[in-house]
Scaffold this motif. Structure first.
Motif, PDB file in Angstrom:
ATOM      1  N   ASP A  73      -8.663   3.726   3.517  1.00  0.00           N
ATOM      2  CA  ASP A  73      -8.568   4.425   2.232  1.00  0.00           C
ATOM      3  C   ASP A  73      -8.120   5.871   2.373  1.00  0.00           C
ATOM      4  O   ASP A  73      -8.226   6.653   1.430  1.00  0.00           O
ATOM      5  N   GLU A  90       2.425   1.770  -3.415  1.00  0.00           N
ATOM      6  CA  GLU A  90       1.443   2.307  -4.362  1.00  0.00           C
ATOM      7  C   GLU A  90       1.192   3.793  -4.099  1.00  0.00           C
ATOM      8  O   GLU A  90       1.095   4.593  -5.031  1.00  0.00           O
ATOM      9  N   LEU A  91       1.091   4.154  -2.833  1.00  0.00           N
ATOM     10  CA  LEU A  91       0.877   5.553  -2.464  1.00  0.00           C
ATOM     11  C   LEU A  91       2.076   6.397  -2.874  1.00  0.00           C
ATOM     12  O   LEU A  91       1.920   7.465  -3.472  1.00  0.00           O
ATOM     13  N   ARG A 128      -7.965   6.926  -1.289  1.00  0.00           N
ATOM     14  CA  ARG A 128      -8.007   5.871  -2.308  1.00  0.00           C
ATOM     15  C   ARG A 128      -9.419   5.845  -2.872  1.00  0.00           C
ATOM     16  O   ARG A 128     -10.388   5.661  -2.147  1.00  0.00           O
ATOM     17  N   SER A 170      -8.415  13.982  -6.341  1.00  0.00           N
ATOM     18  CA  SER A 170      -9.613  13.290  -5.860  1.00  0.00           C
ATOM     19  C   SER A 170     -10.856  13.904  -6.506  1.00  0.00           C
ATOM     20  O   SER A 170     -10.824  15.038  -7.001  1.00  0.00           O
ATOM     21  N   LYS A 207      -7.320   3.440  -6.468  1.00  0.00           N
ATOM     22  CA  LYS A 207      -6.171   4.285  -6.849  1.00  0.00           C
ATOM     23  C   LYS A 207      -6.029   5.430  -5.860  1.00  0.00           C
ATOM     24  O   LYS A 207      -7.022   6.050  -5.466  1.00  0.00           O
ATOM     25  N   TRP A 208      -4.800   5.749  -5.484  1.00  0.00           N
ATOM     26  CA  TRP A 208      -4.541   6.864  -4.581  1.00  0.00           C
ATOM     27  C   TRP A 208      -4.684   8.182  -5.330  1.00  0.00           C
ATOM     28  O   TRP A 208      -4.167   8.341  -6.430  1.00  0.00           O
ATOM     29  N   GLU A 252       0.839  -1.205   0.000  1.00  0.00           N
ATOM     30  CA  GLU A 252       0.000   0.000   0.000  1.00  0.00           C
ATOM     31  C   GLU A 252       0.872   1.252   0.000  1.00  0.00           C
ATOM     32  O   GLU A 252       0.605   2.200  -0.730  1.00  0.00           O
TER      33      GLU A 252
END
Length: 155
Positions: free
Chosen positions: A123, A59-60, A145, A84, A149-150, A56
């Motif tokens: 998330d 990915e971030l 998230r 976002s 996806k972040w 995680e």
């Protein structure tokens, strides 16, 4: 988001479930297996949350670097894609493009992140990262998230 104020202020000065039997479940397999296999399965389960947390965070970090690069290289579409949904409601692509253009003029190009620390809770995440240029440093920047996806959520 690399804060608008950091850009504006200096400019003023000059984002199946499938049917299965119990045999398919790790607990059932472990309980019917030999004690050595059960111990191995238990130790693998103990490592799994750590491996998941590392994945995680990786990915971030990848999303943070992509956003940072897009922001500093003035690639508005790529950067805006990492915003976002909430931020997209607040900031238009046109406004975002203006911020990126100003950042590119001030800082020249993308630069490597010097340090990175993430606090992830489900998330949501808070990310602190630094550069060789302290004015760009981010402290507990919010990320969320969305659809796996972040996304940058500081708007």
């Amino acid at each position: 988001m690399i804060r608008k104020a950091m850009i504006v202020m200096p400019l003023c000065l000059l984002s199946l479930t499938a049917c299965s039997s119990n045999a398919d479940k790790p607990e059932a397999a472990a309980s019917s297996a030999s004690p050595a296999l059960a111990a191995t399965t238990a130790s693998e389960a103990a490592v799994s949350p750590t491996a998941q947390a590392a994945s995680e965070e990786a990915e971030l970090r990848q999303a943070v670097v992509a956003y940072s690069d897009a922001f500093l290289d003035a690639k508005p579409t790529a950067g805006y894609d990492l915003f976002s949904a909430r931020c997209k409601e607040r900031v238009t692509l046109s406004e975002f493009t203006g911020m990126l253009t100003a950042a590119k003029q001030m800082y020249g190009k993308a630069m490597p992140i010097k340090s990175f620390e993430a606090q992830i809770s489900g998330d949501l995440a808070r990310v602190t990262y630094t550069y060789d240029v302290p004015a760009l440093n981010q402290n507990k920047e919010p990320w969320v998230r969305e659809s796996g996806k972040w996304k940058q959520d500081d708007c």
